[in-house]
Design a protein around this motif. Sequence first.
Motif, PDB file in Angstrom:
ATOM      1  N   ARG A 244      79.995  17.208  24.549  1.00 16.91           N
ATOM      2  CA  ARG A 244      79.798  18.630  24.260  1.00 16.91           C
ATOM      3  C   ARG A 244      80.163  18.966  22.822  1.00 16.91           C
ATOM      4  NH1 ARG A 244      82.615  21.093  29.756  1.00 16.91           N
ATOM      5  NH2 ARG A 244      80.805  20.874  31.163  1.00 16.91           N
ATOM      6  N   LYS A 245      81.252  18.391  22.344  1.00 18.59           N
ATOM      7  CA  LYS A 245      81.709  18.711  20.990  1.00 18.59           C
ATOM      8  C   LYS A 245      80.658  18.343  19.951  1.00 18.59           C
ATOM      9  CE  LYS A 245      85.378  17.806  17.632  1.00 18.59           C
ATOM     10  NZ  LYS A 245      86.718  17.203  17.395  1.00 18.59           N
ATOM     11  N   GLN A 247      77.470  17.393  20.792  1.00 15.72           N
ATOM     12  CA  GLN A 247      76.127  17.646  21.318  1.00 15.72           C
ATOM     13  C   GLN A 247      75.270  16.382  21.340  1.00 15.72           C
ATOM     14  OE1 GLN A 247      74.656  20.887  22.604  1.00 15.72           O
ATOM     15  NE2 GLN A 247      76.850  20.677  22.999  1.00 15.72           N
ATOM     16  N   GLU A 264      74.210  19.162  33.584  1.00 20.75           N
ATOM     17  CA  GLU A 264      74.393  19.527  32.169  1.00 20.75           C
ATOM     18  C   GLU A 264      73.079  19.362  31.410  1.00 20.75           C
ATOM     19  OE1 GLU A 264      76.999  19.960  29.698  1.00 20.75           O
ATOM     20  OE2 GLU A 264      78.622  20.396  31.105  1.00 20.75           O
ATOM     21  N   LEU A 266      72.714  18.262  28.446  1.00 16.50           N
ATOM     22  CA  LEU A 266      72.744  17.009  27.696  1.00 16.50           C
ATOM     23  C   LEU A 266      72.503  15.780  28.575  1.00 16.50           C
ATOM     24  CD1 LEU A 266      75.828  17.764  25.416  1.00 16.50           C
ATOM     25  CD2 LEU A 266      73.454  17.524  24.635  1.00 16.50           C
ATOM     26  N   GLU A 353      73.829  18.245  13.004  1.00 16.57           N
ATOM     27  CA  GLU A 353      73.671  18.949  14.277  1.00 16.57           C
ATOM     28  C   GLU A 353      72.606  18.317  15.187  1.00 16.57           C
ATOM     29  OE1 GLU A 353      75.515  21.340  15.545  1.00 16.57           O
ATOM     30  OE2 GLU A 353      76.788  21.199  13.776  1.00 16.57           O
ATOM     31  N   ASP A 355      69.521  18.870  15.641  1.00 16.18           N
ATOM     32  CA  ASP A 355      68.704  19.844  16.366  1.00 16.18           C
ATOM     33  C   ASP A 355      67.330  19.281  16.727  1.00 16.18           C
ATOM     34  OD1 ASP A 355      70.720  21.692  16.278  1.00 16.18           O
ATOM     35  OD2 ASP A 355      69.938  22.753  14.521  1.00 16.18           O
ATOM     36  N   ARG A 358      67.644  16.712  19.583  1.00 18.33           N
ATOM     37  CA  ARG A 358      67.902  17.334  20.882  1.00 18.33           C
ATOM     38  C   ARG A 358      66.648  18.032  21.408  1.00 18.33           C
ATOM     39  NH1 ARG A 358      72.517  19.065  18.562  1.00 18.33           N
ATOM     40  NH2 ARG A 358      71.872  21.240  18.697  1.00 18.33           N
TER      41      ARG A 358
END
Length: 576
Positions: A244-245, A247, A264, A266, A353, A355, A358
């Motif tokens: 989570r930290k 991602q 979740e 992820l 990040e 992004d 993900r």
Amino acid sequence: MIHSNEAATPQAAENKQAVCTGSEILLKALASEGVEVIFGYPGGAILPTYDEIYKLGMNHILARHEQGAIHAAEGYARITQKPGVCIVTSGPGATNVVTGIADAMMDSLPMVVITGQVATKVIGTDAFQEADMLGITMPITKHNFQIRSIEELAQTVKEAFHIAVSGRPGPVLIDLPKDISEKLGIFDYEEPVHLPGYQPTVKPNKQQIRKLLDKFKEAKRPVLLVGAGVLHAQASEELTAFARKFQIPVAQTLLGLGAFPGEEELHLGMAGMHGTYAANMALHKSDFLINIGSRFDDRLTGALEHFAPEACIAHIDIDPAEIGKNVHVEIPVVGDAKEALAMLVKGSGAIDEHDEWRKQVSDWKRDYPLWFHRDGEVIKPQELIQKLYEHTKGEAIVTTDVGQHQMWTAQHFKFNKPNRWITSGGLGTMGFGFPAAIGAQIAEPELPVLAITGDAGFQMTLQEMSILQELDLPVKIVIVNNASLGMVRQWQQRFHGERYSHSLFPIQPNFAKLAEAYNIKAVKVDKLSMLDEAIAETLAHPGPVLLEVCVAKEENVYPMVCPGTGHHCMEGVEPS
């Protein structure tokens, strides 16, 4: 260990002054280790120990076959993370637990297995019910012992438990000759364990953790691969915090399910031969793969030349022998997963990040979910598993046998908590699931336990229904009945020209009547419209139930990475 030094405490003094038989020393040692239940089956060479079990009133579960005893002990160990204890007699009693020992070794389950043996003076003479258990089990145990003197018995038990739970967990065997179990000695359990040649590395090297974090900062497409080592280390909270930290998408092995919450965002699902498209493609396209507690099994990796071809690989494992064994690793980290993850969570610095990565992973999950086609009133096994999940809200311990139903359960039952999933991974042992559920129910009497099994595997250990009858254990047996050795049939269809050699069952037992013979409630369903009602009836019953579900006979498990291919060559992906 036996000696005549004065005791440090009154209780120790009492222990050291008490003369005990070897059997009593053994059982006192088990009690000192906090053993709450023993699974076993008596016979000639182990009778002195069983006599002592009777005298002491220890909690013992009598299986109806030694295989059932050891698989139940495995289920107990998997849930509690404590050693499962199994006691059987010599010869065939001992050889009947060999499969379970090998199963525990492959799946890193802590076990202490005690086998009776013929008297020391006739060992090696092919005496009645003699088997060389040291030779037989050497390759499939972390360590094995044969007791040759009463003086070494107590300390051997202490060392066995230490070895079973420390480092990478695994089975330890103690072979106990009958004459040793009858000899007299003095119980002393004060001697500490000191094994100079066995000192597992628990604390990871800080420099290696720093290298991993530095590489992670450069990565554009990182992914976590999570195995059972995270569960054995009781590190699910640390894993979840780390993912989570930063991602990071999380793929799991078959045995790693439950280490990270299945609902979740992820979570990518299971990777490997029957893994999800998202999990497998994430591994294939990753530029930085962090493996935590997985041994890169061939069913996970597919053809090694195609495995994670663009990735720098880091591997965290408490067993250094697994690092680099199958897959080249750039960043090895030897140590306990909980310790390593705690150190990683504390890591800081400028982190990309990811992004775009993900979003790509999220698109794969959306565009290529797990699928099946409905067919009127025919029950599809995938929908059965989904409905079991919905009815239990995921608040159940699930065990499986081996084959198609195992894969469908791994795919469609979302495990949101650790230690709720029990299956035979490395060895793939048919007959495992049902007795493992018995051990799990004894370990967690307040949780519902589903033993999801195939019609073939269930017939290998169905005699253990006697335990459900005797103890009124509320295990729910769910038979996924496709009238075949389903996975064998699927491979014969795909790779052997549809020549179904001895994989189809033209005649089957009446499972409902079998259950009734053991005074166990039976429910049978073969229409989709009645499935919800049948599941609800099964779960509502306070005692054991056998639910037989007749499913589509020719349904196959998809997606599939065929042998010799890579994750990018999955068959049966279908949706878009």
